[in-house]
Scaffold this motif. Structure first.
Motif, PDB file in Angstrom:
ATOM      1  N   VAL A 195      24.417 -23.858  -0.302  1.00 17.88           N
ATOM      2  CA  VAL A 195      22.957 -23.845  -0.292  1.00 17.88           C
ATOM      3  C   VAL A 195      22.457 -22.466  -0.701  1.00 17.88           C
ATOM      4  CG1 VAL A 195      22.870 -25.596   1.530  1.00 17.88           C
ATOM      5  CG2 VAL A 195      22.782 -23.147   2.134  1.00 17.88           C
ATOM      6  N   LEU A 196      21.174 -22.420  -1.010  1.00 14.77           N
ATOM      7  CA  LEU A 196      20.508 -21.150  -1.284  1.00 14.77           C
ATOM      8  C   LEU A 196      19.541 -20.863  -0.146  1.00 14.77           C
ATOM      9  CD1 LEU A 196      19.649 -21.544  -5.094  1.00 14.77           C
ATOM     10  CD2 LEU A 196      21.508 -20.211  -4.083  1.00 14.77           C
ATOM     11  N   ASP A 197      19.749 -19.745   0.507  1.00 15.16           N
ATOM     12  CA  ASP A 197      18.825 -19.302   1.545  1.00 15.16           C
ATOM     13  C   ASP A 197      17.750 -18.428   0.908  1.00 15.16           C
ATOM     14  OD1 ASP A 197      20.202 -20.489   3.744  1.00 15.16           O
ATOM     15  OD2 ASP A 197      21.697 -18.882   3.586  1.00 15.16           O
ATOM     16  N   GLY A 198      16.504 -18.620   1.349  1.00 14.70           N
ATOM     17  CA  GLY A 198      15.414 -17.802   0.841  1.00 14.70           C
ATOM     18  C   GLY A 198      15.328 -16.491   1.589  1.00 14.70           C
ATOM     19  N   GLU A 199      15.068 -15.416   0.868  1.00 10.45           N
ATOM     20  CA  GLU A 199      14.969 -14.093   1.486  1.00 10.45           C
ATOM     21  C   GLU A 199      13.654 -13.413   1.112  1.00 10.45           C
ATOM     22  OE1 GLU A 199      19.628 -12.721   1.939  1.00 10.45           O
ATOM     23  OE2 GLU A 199      18.288 -11.590   0.601  1.00 10.45           O
ATOM     24  N   LEU A 200      13.144 -12.644   2.061  1.00  5.19           N
ATOM     25  CA  LEU A 200      12.080 -11.684   1.831  1.00  5.19           C
ATOM     26  C   LEU A 200      12.674 -10.289   1.905  1.00  5.19           C
ATOM     27  CD1 LEU A 200       9.241 -13.066   4.139  1.00  5.19           C
ATOM     28  CD2 LEU A 200       9.149 -12.906   1.648  1.00  5.19           C
ATOM     29  N   GLN A 201      12.280  -9.421   0.973  1.00  6.14           N
ATOM     30  CA  GLN A 201      12.795  -8.057   0.987  1.00  6.14           C
ATOM     31  C   GLN A 201      11.658  -7.083   0.683  1.00  6.14           C
ATOM     32  OE1 GLN A 201      16.067  -7.533  -1.719  1.00  6.14           O
ATOM     33  NE2 GLN A 201      17.105  -9.407  -1.069  1.00  6.14           N
ATOM     34  N   GLU A 202      11.659  -5.965   1.385  1.00  2.12           N
ATOM     35  CA  GLU A 202      10.856  -4.826   0.982  1.00  2.12           C
ATOM     36  C   GLU A 202      11.803  -3.799   0.394  1.00  2.12           C
ATOM     37  OE1 GLU A 202       8.107  -1.129   2.660  1.00  2.12           O
ATOM     38  OE2 GLU A 202       8.399  -2.906   3.940  1.00  2.12           O
ATOM     39  N   VAL A 203      11.530  -3.400  -0.852  1.00  2.00           N
ATOM     40  CA  VAL A 203      12.380  -2.421  -1.522  1.00  2.00           C
ATOM     41  C   VAL A 203      11.512  -1.279  -2.026  1.00  2.00           C
ATOM     42  CG1 VAL A 203      14.141  -4.094  -2.188  1.00  2.00           C
ATOM     43  CG2 VAL A 203      12.228  -3.657  -3.722  1.00  2.00           C
ATOM     44  N   THR A 204      12.086  -0.096  -2.094  1.00  3.04           N
ATOM     45  CA  THR A 204      11.375   1.067  -2.614  1.00  3.04           C
ATOM     46  C   THR A 204      11.380   1.021  -4.137  1.00  3.04           C
ATOM     47  OG1 THR A 204      13.339   2.468  -2.792  1.00  3.04           O
ATOM     48  CG2 THR A 204      12.226   2.391  -0.635  1.00  3.04           C
ATOM     49  N   PRO A 205      10.543   1.839  -4.809  1.00  2.00           N
ATOM     50  CA  PRO A 205      10.592   1.892  -6.277  1.00  2.00           C
ATOM     51  C   PRO A 205      11.976   2.254  -6.808  1.00  2.00           C
ATOM     52  CG  PRO A 205       8.588   2.944  -5.480  1.00  2.00           C
ATOM     53  CD  PRO A 205       9.415   2.627  -4.262  1.00  2.00           C
ATOM     54  N   ALA A 206      12.784   2.941  -5.994  1.00  2.00           N
ATOM     55  CA  ALA A 206      14.143   3.282  -6.416  1.00  2.00           C
ATOM     56  C   ALA A 206      15.130   2.151  -6.149  1.00  2.00           C
ATOM     57  CB  ALA A 206      14.609   4.547  -5.690  1.00  2.00           C
ATOM     58  N   PRO A 220       0.803  -1.230   0.000  1.00  2.00           N
ATOM     59  CA  PRO A 220       0.000   0.000   0.000  1.00  2.00           C
ATOM     60  C   PRO A 220       0.834   1.278   0.000  1.00  2.00           C
ATOM     61  CG  PRO A 220      -0.943  -1.595   1.522  1.00  2.00           C
ATOM     62  CD  PRO A 220       0.369  -2.170   1.060  1.00  2.00           C
ATOM     63  N   ASN A 221       2.056   1.243   0.543  1.00  2.00           N
ATOM     64  CA  ASN A 221       2.900   2.441   0.570  1.00  2.00           C
ATOM     65  C   ASN A 221       3.670   2.649  -0.728  1.00  2.00           C
ATOM     66  OD1 ASN A 221       4.860   0.486   0.687  1.00  2.00           O
ATOM     67  ND2 ASN A 221       5.701   1.092   2.680  1.00  2.00           N
ATOM     68  N   GLY A 222       3.457   1.773  -1.735  1.00  2.00           N
ATOM     69  CA  GLY A 222       4.145   1.905  -3.016  1.00  2.00           C
ATOM     70  C   GLY A 222       5.413   1.093  -3.119  1.00  2.00           C
ATOM     71  N   ASN A 237       7.779 -19.511  -2.923  1.00  2.00           N
ATOM     72  CA  ASN A 237       6.985 -19.293  -4.139  1.00  2.00           C
ATOM     73  C   ASN A 237       5.838 -18.306  -3.985  1.00  2.00           C
ATOM     74  OD1 ASN A 237       4.894 -20.891  -2.949  1.00  2.00           O
ATOM     75  ND2 ASN A 237       5.859 -22.748  -3.751  1.00  2.00           N
ATOM     76  N   SER A 238       5.563 -17.810  -2.781  1.00  2.00           N
ATOM     77  CA  SER A 238       4.591 -16.725  -2.654  1.00  2.00           C
ATOM     78  C   SER A 238       4.809 -15.999  -1.339  1.00  2.00           C
ATOM     79  CB  SER A 238       3.141 -17.240  -2.725  1.00  2.00           C
ATOM     80  OG  SER A 238       2.756 -17.887  -1.532  1.00  2.00           O
ATOM     81  N   ALA A 239       4.475 -14.730  -1.322  1.00  2.00           N
ATOM     82  CA  ALA A 239       4.575 -13.905  -0.113  1.00  2.00           C
ATOM     83  C   ALA A 239       3.477 -12.864  -0.165  1.00  2.00           C
ATOM     84  CB  ALA A 239       5.937 -13.234  -0.019  1.00  2.00           C
ATOM     85  N   GLU A 240       2.861 -12.627   0.993  1.00  2.00           N
ATOM     86  CA  GLU A 240       1.779 -11.640   1.041  1.00  2.00           C
ATOM     87  C   GLU A 240       1.752 -10.977   2.402  1.00  2.00           C
ATOM     88  OE1 GLU A 240      -1.816 -12.150  -1.184  1.00  2.00           O
ATOM     89  OE2 GLU A 240      -2.954 -12.204   0.686  1.00  2.00           O
ATOM     90  N   GLN A 241       1.617  -9.639   2.394  1.00  2.00           N
ATOM     91  CA  GLN A 241       1.538  -8.919   3.655  1.00  2.00           C
ATOM     92  C   GLN A 241       0.215  -9.227   4.360  1.00  2.00           C
ATOM     93  OE1 GLN A 241       3.285  -4.885   4.314  1.00  2.00           O
ATOM     94  NE2 GLN A 241       1.140  -4.244   4.403  1.00  2.00           N
TER      95      GLN A 241
END
Length: 597
Positions: free
Chosen positions: A365-376, A337-339, A418-422
């Motif tokens: 190994v490959l570790d899975g990551e979640l990231q929040e990134v800005t449009p920039a 929602p914040n863009g 394979n999926s992530a949701e706030q």
């Protein structure tokens, strides 16, 4: 062929429309069933354009509405010849509760519709009260007949005043020939020309991806139609409508040869917007809340060095969307929602000890990551599986199933996000190689609950699930609905069961996930990977059935409403657009901007 009429008393049982549009084959049929106590006849009327060999119509007797138990007796078959012609065929069988008409191209079924052989019970008649005085008769109202219209190459689907968008297969340097009969009281304007009545003939120059419009007008108003030329490498699919879809449109990917397309189709299955990506494969593709498109590319088995193309509907390139510090994983992306964007990523790590799951004691190994990134592209928040998920939780999968490559090196994909949701102050995350869905707290990265997979202190207990204590099998597309319930595309991989869409009520206080509902599709007996499950506000489900060519809308009872069957490959995910989200004008204008005339 003349329609056979049985001697015994008949009744009209059911009627359906069956449209099939696939490469080399275009059918638009109306099916009408009539029955006696002993037999059923289905009259098939419509239009055919056939270039494919061995196209047949067949009639099956069925024991139920889904025709999952076809009866062996009385299967009628009619072969349809090549060419452009009208269809007028009667299919007969012994009486059964339901019958199914199938269209086959060779050995492949490309379309089907099921009809009830007994009419619904009539409501009891209620006598009308006698009027105190004779009512004056209303003046007769004459409605002019609709415009009769055809084109060469033919429209797909065939023209219907209720269908606003069409495609044609036009050759380079060719034109579309339009012929129409316009009755008095109506008018037709073609390609910006004057409104005309009577016999209308127009030749419209058109190249691949371009479109022209025509407009009909009558006393009740006007309607604008769009006809767009599909390129030679455009993929094909068949469409079957067995009801009125709740969905307004679908976003999915389709392939033909080496060409890959991101597609937005309407509820008729007609493509209204598309974008070609020739190199590499495609994964998650969706229309974002701000009206822009993202197209997720895949460039390797680990999906760890790919990117999302980001563009407006008019083709304006907004740059690629990436994670920070690791390659982006194009299984999912969410616009917050914040863009900002919520993305998945992989990060390689050496010297991991996998001996607890039967692997080497010194592995990469490959570790899975979640990231929040800005449009920039600036990082706002990051979470890594290595800090919160133990290697032993990957033990549900065979070790060979975890092996892949990263930059050409052999590595182990321990989690495979394979999926992530706030979800409020947390993220709901699906991890295929863990057979589990997690809720991750953003505040400290801790796990609020876990559903499926190996047991840990935060694990929830399944309650009331028809599969009992059996585990998830490589699930996908975990989503949280506005009422807080959780939906999952449960593949059933390695569990010897068909895929399903399933919904739970999660209660962390009692440590339970209570089963609420599920749907399956008898046409999809198994699937190894991929897929999506989206429950619509009206209760229907939109499914991309994983590693199969089938995309469906199903009722809560699992009855098909809309079916798309891709000619080649499958779509990793199908995003439903509600009618209010499906902006036909914006999609048309975007295509026109990319492919002006």
């Amino acid at each position: 062929m003349a329609l056979w009429l049985p001697a015994a008393p008949t009744h009209a049982a059911d009627a359906r429309r069956l449209d099939v549009r696939t490469r080399g084959l275009s059918l638009r049929l109306v099916l009408q069933a009539t029955s006696t106590p002993e037999a059923t006849t289905v009259a098939v009327r419509g239009y055919a354009r056939i270039r494919a060999p061995r196209v047949t119509l067949s009639l099956l007797r069925c024991a139920d509405a889904r025709c999952s138990r076809p009866r062996p007796a009385a299967r009628a078959v009619r072969r349809l010849p090549r060419g452009v012609h009208t269809v007028r065929v009667a299919l007969h069988s012994a009486r059964a509760p339901f019958v199914r008409v199938e269209v086959r191209s060779g050995q492949r079924r490309v379309g089907a519709a099921t009809l009830r052989t007994a009419p619904p019970a009539a409501a009891p008649a209620v006598p009308a009260p006698a009027p105190s005085a004779p009512a004056p008769s209303a003046p007769a109202v004459t409605t002019p007949p609709p415009v009769a219209l055809r084109t060469d190459p033919p429209l797909r689907p065939a023209f219907d005043p209720a269908t606003p968008d069409y495609t044609v297969e036009c050759e380079p340097g060719s034109q579309v020939d339009l012929v129409a009969s316009v009755p008095e009281g109506r008018s037709l304007a073609v390609d910006g020309g004057p409104a005309r009545t009577g016999a209308v003939s127009e030749d419209v120059p058109l190249r691949a991806d371009q479109a022209f419009r025509f407009r009909t007008k009558g006393e009740s108003g006007s309607q604008t139609y769009s006809v767009r030329c599909v390129p030679a490498d455009f993929p094909g699919w068949s469409v079957q409508r067995d009801g009125d879809p709740q969905v307004g449109g679908l976003v999915f990917t389709a392939a033909h040869g080496s060409a890959r397309f991101a597609v937005v189709a309407d509820a008729e299955g007609v493509p209204v917007w598309w974008r070609s990506v020739v190199a590499g494969g495609l994964l998650d593709t969706k229309l974002l809340p701000d009206g822009t498109m993202v197209i997720g590319r895949s460039t390797g088995a680990s999906f760890s060095t790919a990117s999302f193309d980001h563009l407006r509907l008019d083709g304006t390139d907004l740059g690629s969307l990436q994670g920070t510090g690791a390659g982006v994983d194009t299984h999912d992306i969410q616009q917050l929602p914040n863009g900002d964007y919520l993305v998945l990523a992989y990060a390689p790590r050496q010297h991991a000890d996998l001996s607890s799951i039967g692997g080497p004691s010194d592995a990469e190994v490959l570790d899975g990551e979640l990231q929040e990134v800005t449009p920039a592209g600036e990082e706002v928040w990051r979470w890594s599986s290595k800090d919160h998920i133990n290697v032993a939780e990957s033990g549900e999968w065979p070790l060979a199933g975890l092996q892949t490559t990263y930059d050409g090196r052999p590595v182990y994909d321990l989690v495979h996000l394979n999926s992530a949701e706030q979800d409020g102050d947390a993220i709901v995350l699906s991890a295929r190689h863990l057979d589990a869905v997690y809720r991750i707290r953003r505040s400290d990265g801790g796990i609020g609950w876990k559903l499926g997979g190996t047991h840990r202190p935060e694990s929830l207990a399944f309650v009331g699930d028809p599969i009992g204590s059996a585990n998830f099998g490589g699930q996908h597309d975990a989503r949280v609905l506005p009422d807080g319930t959780l939906t999952v595309h449960e593949n059933g991989a390695q569990q010897s069961r068909p895929p399903r869409a399933v919904r739970y009520r999660v209660d962390p206080l009692t440590g339970t996930a209570t089963w609420l509902e599920q749907v399956t599709d008898s046409r999809v007996p198994s699937t190894f990977c991929c897929g999506s499950a989206r429950r619509l506000p009206g209760g229907d489900w939109v499914m991309s059935w994983g590693s199969t060519p089938v995309i469906t809308e199903l009722t809560p009872a699992g009855e098909p409403v809309l079916t798309l069957r891709l000619d080649n490959g499958f779509s990793y995910r199908a995003q439903p657009l509600l009618p209010a989200q499906f902006d036909r004008a914006a999609l048309r204008d975007g295509m026109d901007a990319m492919h002006p005339r």
